[in-house]
Design an enzyme around this catalytic site. Structure first.
Site, PDB file in Angstrom:
ATOM      1  N   ARG A  37       7.700 -31.004 -66.532  1.00 37.68           N
ATOM      2  CA  ARG A  37       6.859 -31.907 -67.331  1.00 37.68           C
ATOM      3  C   ARG A  37       5.516 -32.181 -66.644  1.00 37.68           C
ATOM      4  NH1 ARG A  37      11.142 -36.384 -69.864  1.00 37.68           N
ATOM      5  NH2 ARG A  37      11.736 -35.078 -71.636  1.00 37.68           N
ATOM      6  N   GLY A 355      17.129 -31.197 -74.834  1.00 37.56           N
ATOM      7  CA  GLY A 355      18.156 -31.332 -73.784  1.00 37.56           C
ATOM      8  C   GLY A 355      18.607 -30.060 -73.115  1.00 37.56           C
ATOM      9  N   GLY A 378      15.088 -35.998 -76.976  1.00 37.17           N
ATOM     10  CA  GLY A 378      15.242 -36.776 -78.206  1.00 37.17           C
ATOM     11  C   GLY A 378      14.096 -36.572 -79.194  1.00 37.17           C
TER      12      GLY A 378
HETATM   13  C1  3PG Z   1      13.030 -38.303 -72.332  1.00 39.81           C
HETATM   14  O1  3PG Z   1      13.238 -38.061 -71.154  1.00 39.81           O
HETATM   15  O2  3PG Z   1      13.683 -37.814 -73.268  1.00 39.81           O
HETATM   16  C2  3PG Z   1      11.857 -39.178 -72.669  1.00 39.81           C
HETATM   17  O3  3PG Z   1      11.109 -39.440 -71.530  1.00 39.81           O
HETATM   18  C3  3PG Z   1      12.298 -40.454 -73.360  1.00 39.81           C
HETATM   19  O4  3PG Z   1      13.103 -41.219 -72.527  1.00 39.81           O
HETATM   20  P1  3PG Z   1      14.076 -42.314 -73.159  1.00 39.81           P
HETATM   21  O5  3PG Z   1      15.150 -41.567 -73.893  1.00 39.81           O
HETATM   22  O6  3PG Z   1      14.589 -43.126 -72.025  1.00 39.81           O
HETATM   23  O7  3PG Z   1      13.240 -43.131 -74.127  1.00 39.81           O
HETATM   24 MG    MG Z   2      16.312 -39.262 -73.531  1.00 32.47          MG
END
Ligand code: 3PG
Ligand code: MG
Length: 398
Positions: A37, A355, A378
């Site tokens: 990232r 993911g 997400g």
């Molecule tokens: C992630 O890692 O998917 C994003 O940075 C969002 O993080 P979060 O799910 O804690 O909001």
């Molecule tokens: Mg997350």
């Protein structure tokens, strides 16, 4: 990108830029274990600094729930940012208030600072206007370069867009362009691979994809529920019995919409869920009571590859088998290899994300041979569900 305000629409020289990035990277014992990232956003950071902007990095880290948690400090991450961008990045121990204000006031054009975790304040996740105002004091413009956090309507991912001039950063822009090419205005035929363990977490995603793609390829344990719906034996496999009707409905809908659903035609089974457990490839009717389906078989790999060969666009979310255990990564690795080859020959546009997907494709060694691999989890899933992402919507030119 006609409908988004981008950095082409602003002169950043001398401006204080609140640059929202996603520095939520894996950290172990104070060491960043995957800097993807950061590497993605690095050119965007240096571009703004080179243009004479004062670059103020804003990010969340972990889920400290509005409290100052030392383990969720961005300090070690800021050091990694400095290493990746090869410039000094000053870490500031707070993201609002006197400490932050002083640090910003001392900046010169081209300087880069990184403020402490925005989630140390409850106002961040609540998108509290008072907190937004305190953040806004620190900048002249807000640039959102954090697609992977854009599904959150938080102060630093969305709120700031209402009170400061807002722009999509270069990394966000690249992501939106890549994703647009895959689902909004793709070359047809479009195929999607959806894998993973459970249908229950992907119902909205499947419904949205069925409207957009020509072929929906289902992998992972999710496929077992579809096989069961077709009356096939699944032995001891992971399966969602209560979703058999749903799976049947999805197949009926696909049929009436004239979309192809691609399911395994053979599978790899083992008696135990463990690496290198004795396994064999069998036809769908040969799965025994004690068997567990852990991957797709060689005929399925061939079939999936033939679908990809006649497609022009591929959206990939989720692995085929239990890819984290050898040899059950085979199906994923072989399909990934084929997708990478077609992409290299410019026969296929491939966009992947979410993911496990990135980990699986990197393990297959094709991460950098696809058209675009999103680092979003997400946010990528919500985008596949066809949902509007607050952090993106706020950037639309009104
Ligand atoms: C992630 O890692 O998917 C994003 O940075 C969002 O993080 P979060 O799910 O804690 O909001
Ligand atoms: Mg997350």
């Amino acid at each position: 990108m006609a409908n988004f305000r981008t950095l082409d629409h602003v002169d950043v020289k001398g401006k204080r830029i609140l640059l929202r990035v996603d520095l939520n990277v894996p950290l172990e014992n104070g060491v960043v274990t995957d800097a993807t990232r950061i590497e993605r956003v690095a050119p965007a950071i240096t571009e703004l600094a080179d243009a004479g902007g004062k670059v103020i990095l804003l990010s969340h880290f972990g889920r400290p729930k509005g409290k100052r948690e030392p383990k969720d400090s961005l300090k070690p991450v800021a050091a990694e940012v400095a290493r990746v961008v090869k410039r000094p990045v000053k870490f500031i121990d707070d993201c609002i208030g006197e400490v932050a204000e002083k640090a910003v006031a001392a900046m010169k054009p081209g300087d880069i600072i990184c403020l402490e975790n925005t989630r140390f304040y409850p106002g961040e996740e609540k998108n509290d206007p008072a907190f937004v105002k305190q953040l806004a004091k620190l900048g002249d413009i807000w640039v959102n370069d954090a697609f992977s956090a854009a599904h959150r309507a938080h102060a630093s991912t969305e709120g700031l867009g209402h009170v400061l001039p807002a722009y999509a950063g270069r990394t966000m822009q690249a992501e939106l362009e890549a994703l647009g090419k895959a689902l909004e205005h793709p070359s047809h035929p479009v195929a999607a691979i959806v894998g993973g363990a459970k249908i229950s977490t992907k119902l909205d995603l499947l419904a949205n994809l069925l409207q957009k793609v020509d072929a929906l390829i289902i992998g992972g344990a999710m496929a077992n529920t579809f096989l069961l719906a077709q009356g096939k034996p699944v032995g001891k496999s992971l399966v969602e019995k209560d979703l058999v009707d749903t799976a049947r409905k999805i197949m009926d809908e696909a049929k009436s919409a004239k979309r192809e659903i691609v399911l395994p035609v053979d599978v790899v089974v083992a008696k135990e869920f463990k690496a290198n457990a004795p396994s064999r490839a069998v036809g769908l009717d040969e799965v025994g009571d004690g068997d567990m389906i852990l991957d797709i078989g060689p005929r399925s790999v061939e079939f999936v590859c033939s679908v990809l060969a006649r497609s022009k666009t591929l959206v990939w979310n989720g692995p085929f088998g239990a890819f984290e255990m050898e040899p059950f990564d085979n199906g994923t690795v072989e399909v990934a290899e084929a997708a990478a080859e077609l992409t290299g020959n410019r026969e296929l546009v491939t966009v992947a994300g979410g993911g496990d997907t990135v980990a699986a494709l990197n393990a297959a060694g094709v991460g950098d041979r696809l058209t675009y691999v999103s680092t979003a989890g997400g946010a990528f899933l919500e985008w596949l569900e066809g949902k509007a992402l607050p952090g993106v919507e706020v950037l639309r030119a009104k």
